[in-house]
Scaffold this active site. Structure first.
Site, PDB file in Angstrom:
ATOM      1  N   LYS A   1       5.584  43.454 -25.058  1.00 13.27           N
ATOM      2  CA  LYS A   1       5.061  44.145 -23.855  1.00 13.27           C
ATOM      3  C   LYS A   1       3.761  44.911 -24.160  1.00 13.27           C
ATOM      4  O   LYS A   1       3.701  46.144 -24.068  1.00 13.27           O
ATOM      5  CB  LYS A   1       6.124  45.118 -23.285  1.00 13.27           C
ATOM      6  CG  LYS A   1       7.535  44.541 -23.223  1.00 13.27           C
ATOM      7  CD  LYS A   1       7.944  44.104 -21.842  1.00 13.27           C
ATOM      8  CE  LYS A   1       9.003  43.041 -21.808  1.00 13.27           C
ATOM      9  NZ  LYS A   1      10.295  43.258 -22.367  1.00 13.27           N
TER      10      LYS A   1
ATOM     11  N   ASP B   1      11.166  32.604 -16.419  1.00 13.59           N
ATOM     12  CA  ASP B   1      12.223  33.595 -16.613  1.00 13.59           C
ATOM     13  C   ASP B   1      12.746  33.858 -15.198  1.00 13.59           C
ATOM     14  O   ASP B   1      12.011  34.372 -14.353  1.00 13.59           O
ATOM     15  CB  ASP B   1      11.620  34.860 -17.244  1.00 13.59           C
ATOM     16  CG  ASP B   1      12.649  35.976 -17.419  1.00 13.59           C
ATOM     17  OD1 ASP B   1      13.596  36.065 -16.611  1.00 13.59           O
ATOM     18  OD2 ASP B   1      12.505  36.765 -18.361  1.00 13.59           O
TER      19      ASP B   1
ATOM     20  N   ASP C   1      18.145  33.963 -19.502  1.00 10.36           N
ATOM     21  CA  ASP C   1      17.515  33.866 -18.179  1.00 10.36           C
ATOM     22  C   ASP C   1      16.269  32.985 -18.156  1.00 10.36           C
ATOM     23  O   ASP C   1      15.438  33.111 -17.268  1.00 10.36           O
ATOM     24  CB  ASP C   1      17.200  35.264 -17.637  1.00 10.36           C
ATOM     25  CG  ASP C   1      16.396  36.115 -18.620  1.00 10.36           C
ATOM     26  OD1 ASP C   1      15.990  35.574 -19.671  1.00 10.36           O
ATOM     27  OD2 ASP C   1      16.175  37.303 -18.336  1.00 10.36           O
TER      28      ASP C   1
HETATM   29  N1  GDD Z   1      24.268  40.424 -25.976  1.00 12.59           N
HETATM   30  C1  GDD Z   1      23.242  41.148 -25.588  1.00 12.59           C
HETATM   31  N2  GDD Z   1      23.239  42.485 -25.859  1.00 12.59           N
HETATM   32  N3  GDD Z   1      22.226  40.555 -24.914  1.00 12.59           N
HETATM   33  C2  GDD Z   1      21.200  41.337 -24.520  1.00 12.59           C
HETATM   34  C3  GDD Z   1      21.141  42.720 -24.746  1.00 12.59           C
HETATM   35  C4  GDD Z   1      22.232  43.329 -25.467  1.00 12.59           C
HETATM   36  O1  GDD Z   1      22.271  44.531 -25.723  1.00 12.59           O
HETATM   37  N4  GDD Z   1      19.986  43.199 -24.209  1.00 12.59           N
HETATM   38  C5  GDD Z   1      19.348  42.137 -23.659  1.00 12.59           C
HETATM   39  N5  GDD Z   1      20.084  41.015 -23.818  1.00 12.59           N
HETATM   40  C6  GDD Z   1      19.751  39.659 -23.396  1.00 12.59           C
HETATM   41  C7  GDD Z   1      19.402  39.525 -21.919  1.00 12.59           C
HETATM   42  O2  GDD Z   1      20.549  39.184 -21.141  1.00 12.59           O
HETATM   43  C8  GDD Z   1      18.411  38.362 -21.926  1.00 12.59           C
HETATM   44  O3  GDD Z   1      19.078  37.107 -21.896  1.00 12.59           O
HETATM   45  C9  GDD Z   1      17.717  38.500 -23.272  1.00 12.59           C
HETATM   46  O4  GDD Z   1      18.571  39.310 -24.087  1.00 12.59           O
HETATM   47  C10 GDD Z   1      16.331  39.138 -23.171  1.00 12.59           C
HETATM   48  O5  GDD Z   1      16.452  40.369 -22.474  1.00 12.59           O
HETATM   49  P1  GDD Z   1      15.585  40.675 -21.173  1.00 12.59           P
HETATM   50  O6  GDD Z   1      15.991  42.024 -20.704  1.00 12.59           O
HETATM   51  O7  GDD Z   1      15.644  39.544 -20.207  1.00 12.59           O
HETATM   52  O8  GDD Z   1      14.142  40.803 -21.843  1.00 12.59           O
HETATM   53  P2  GDD Z   1      12.718  40.533 -21.185  1.00 12.59           P
HETATM   54  O9  GDD Z   1      12.749  39.422 -20.204  1.00 12.59           O
HETATM   55  O10 GDD Z   1      12.175  41.845 -20.738  1.00 12.59           O
HETATM   56  O11 GDD Z   1      11.866  40.071 -22.506  1.00 12.59           O
HETATM   57  C11 GDD Z   1      12.364  39.073 -23.382  1.00 12.59           C
HETATM   58  O12 GDD Z   1      12.174  37.791 -22.827  1.00 12.59           O
HETATM   59  C12 GDD Z   1      10.789  37.386 -22.649  1.00 12.59           C
HETATM   60  C13 GDD Z   1      10.818  35.974 -22.090  1.00 12.59           C
HETATM   61  O13 GDD Z   1      11.440  35.967 -20.845  1.00 12.59           O
HETATM   62  C14 GDD Z   1      11.621  39.190 -24.746  1.00 12.59           C
HETATM   63  O14 GDD Z   1      12.275  38.328 -25.646  1.00 12.59           O
HETATM   64  C15 GDD Z   1      10.143  38.827 -24.618  1.00 12.59           C
HETATM   65  O15 GDD Z   1       9.529  38.824 -25.908  1.00 12.59           O
HETATM   66  C16 GDD Z   1      10.016  37.437 -23.990  1.00 12.59           C
HETATM   67  O16 GDD Z   1       8.634  37.123 -23.800  1.00 12.59           O
HETATM   68 MG    MG Z   2      14.226  38.327 -19.210  1.00  9.53          MG
END
Ligand code: GDD
Ligand code: MG
Length: 360
Positions: free
Chosen positions: A162, A218, A110
């Site tokens: 976080k 994002d 994303d």
């Molecule tokens: N295959 C798979 N399986 N993908 C997963 C799973 C899972 O169980 N859980 C999450 N993802 C994928 C999501 O689709 C997304 O592309 C990515 O892993 C990160 O998950 P998010 O749920 O979007 O996390 P976030 O936005 O809260 O935080 C992450 O992204 C930030 C940047 O946007 C972390 O990586 C943070 O450290 C980072 O700053």
């Molecule tokens: Mg995200």
């Protein structure tokens, strides 16, 4: 070279759009979100891409056949029987990622930016450690993973996912490159790369940070999707100005598909994307908005800070604002005002929605 894109999850924060399409296929600047990533990976020489998914919708499989042709890449679906988090999927795809010694890219699905993969690859090769992640500054670091670097070095000292208390404003942009050796740290079970892997790599001096040049967003929720669209258009304005529309009724950065029709006496922009087969009537006002394939905005209507999903319509003198999102095939009647409505697919809206709410 190889890459893995973390696609898992149901995209609930991008509903109602994700009721019609899996999140990676939702159009961002008139192309499925994931195309921006795949195109950039192919450009830097990636030949094999693993999509790490929890489920495998047929639409996604069909779309990926076209992608394989277009970008001359091989797409593998790696399907988890239970969600494996952000690290487990890497271990599950070990056979592909570790089949040779070359490093591989990993992306959150994303995120949108200019994807400077070439620079990342060169930077990573220079320091020779197990992994490099890209960083970007943000105003509110509490929603992200924050990194603290060792003084005068690009090595990461601490990684805090976080954080509740302020540790810094340089965050993990969700774009990584790793040596296959890094896979020895992960097992194919539910694991968070941010909590269970990065802090240990940092402690071992094996994780480095490279500042990401240019914009970053994002785009996993409507408000950020719109602000990310504005940043993307600004970047296009610098690098590919011909991709933006210039005309008398256009204000600021506007991307309009060649098949989009715009009526007379309109004011379109700034920060607007008009999808294929969209029809904009006369006297229409649109700003900070995305109108997707096959939708129409009739005469004298106003659309501000809103997303109109596929094959939908806004009637004459209608008004959408305040992060209104119309799902697919939604029809807003003439003169109706929608303030922050989230309207599920296949609905007709016949009366004003004065306060933000979900319309089912
Ligand atoms: N295959 C798979 N399986 N993908 C997963 C799973 C899972 O169980 N859980 C999450 N993802 C994928 C999501 O689709 C997304 O592309 C990515 O892993 C990160 O998950 P998010 O749920 O979007 O996390 P976030 O936005 O809260 O935080 C992450 O992204 C930030 C940047 O946007 C972390 O990586 C943070 O450290 C980072 O700053
Ligand atoms: Mg995200």
């Amino acid at each position: 070279m190889k890459a893995l894109i973390l696609v898992g999850g149901f995209g609930t924060r991008l509903r109602p759009l994700t009721f019609s399409k899996p999140k990676p296929l939702v159009d961002f600047a008139n192309r499925p979100m994931i195309m921006h990533q795949i195109e950039a990976l192919a450009k830097v020489g990636v030949k094999e891409i693993v999509l790490a998914v929890n489920y495998q919708p047929k639409t996604m499989v069909d779309a990926m056949h076209e992608v394989e042709e277009l970008y001359k890449v091989k797409i593998h679906f790696s399907i988890e029987s239970e969600p494996l988090g952000t690290a487990g999927p890497l271990a599950l795809a070990r056979d592909i990622l570790a089949k040779d010694d070359s490093p591989f890219f990993v992306l959150n699905s994303d995120v949108i930016c200019e994807f400077p993969f070439e620079e990342l690859l060169n930077f990573h090769k220079e320091h020779g450690c197990e992994g490099t992640l890209m960083t970007t500054p943000v105003e509110d670091p509490t929603k992200y993973g924050v990194i603290v670097q060792k003084e005068g070095s690009c090595a990461i000292d601490r990684f805090v996912e976080k954080p509740k208390e302020f540790v810094g404003n340089q965050i993990n942009a969700g774009i990584y490159i790793f040596n296959p050796k890094m896979l020895d740290r992960i097992e194919p079970k539910p694991t968070s790369i941010e909590k269970d892997v990065f802090p240990f790599m940092a402690k071992a001096g094996q994780l480095h940070a490279m500042p990401l040049a240019g914009f970053w967003a994002d785009v996993g929720q409507p408000k950020d999707f719109l602000s990310g669209t504005a940043l993307y258009l600004e970047s296009l304005h610098h690098h590919q100005p011909d991709a933006l529309k210039k005309a008398e009724d256009i204000v600021g950065h506007v991307m309009a598909h060649p098949s989009a029709k715009i009526g007379k006496n309109c004011k379109i922009g700034p920060n607007v994307v008009l999808g294929p087969n969209t029809v904009i009537g006369d006297g229409v006002r649109i700003s900070n908005a995305v109108i997707m394939d096959g939708s129409s905005v009739r005469d004298n209507a106003c659309v501000h800070d809103s997303i109109i999903g596929w094959a939908s319509s806004v009637g004459r003198w209608g008004r959408l604002e305040n992060i209104t999102v119309l799902g697919e095939d939604v029809h807003v009647a003439d003169e109706v005002f929608v303030n922050g409505g989230c309207v599920l697919p296949h609905k007709s809206v016949g009366a004003n929605i004065l306060e933000p709410r979900i319309v089912m």
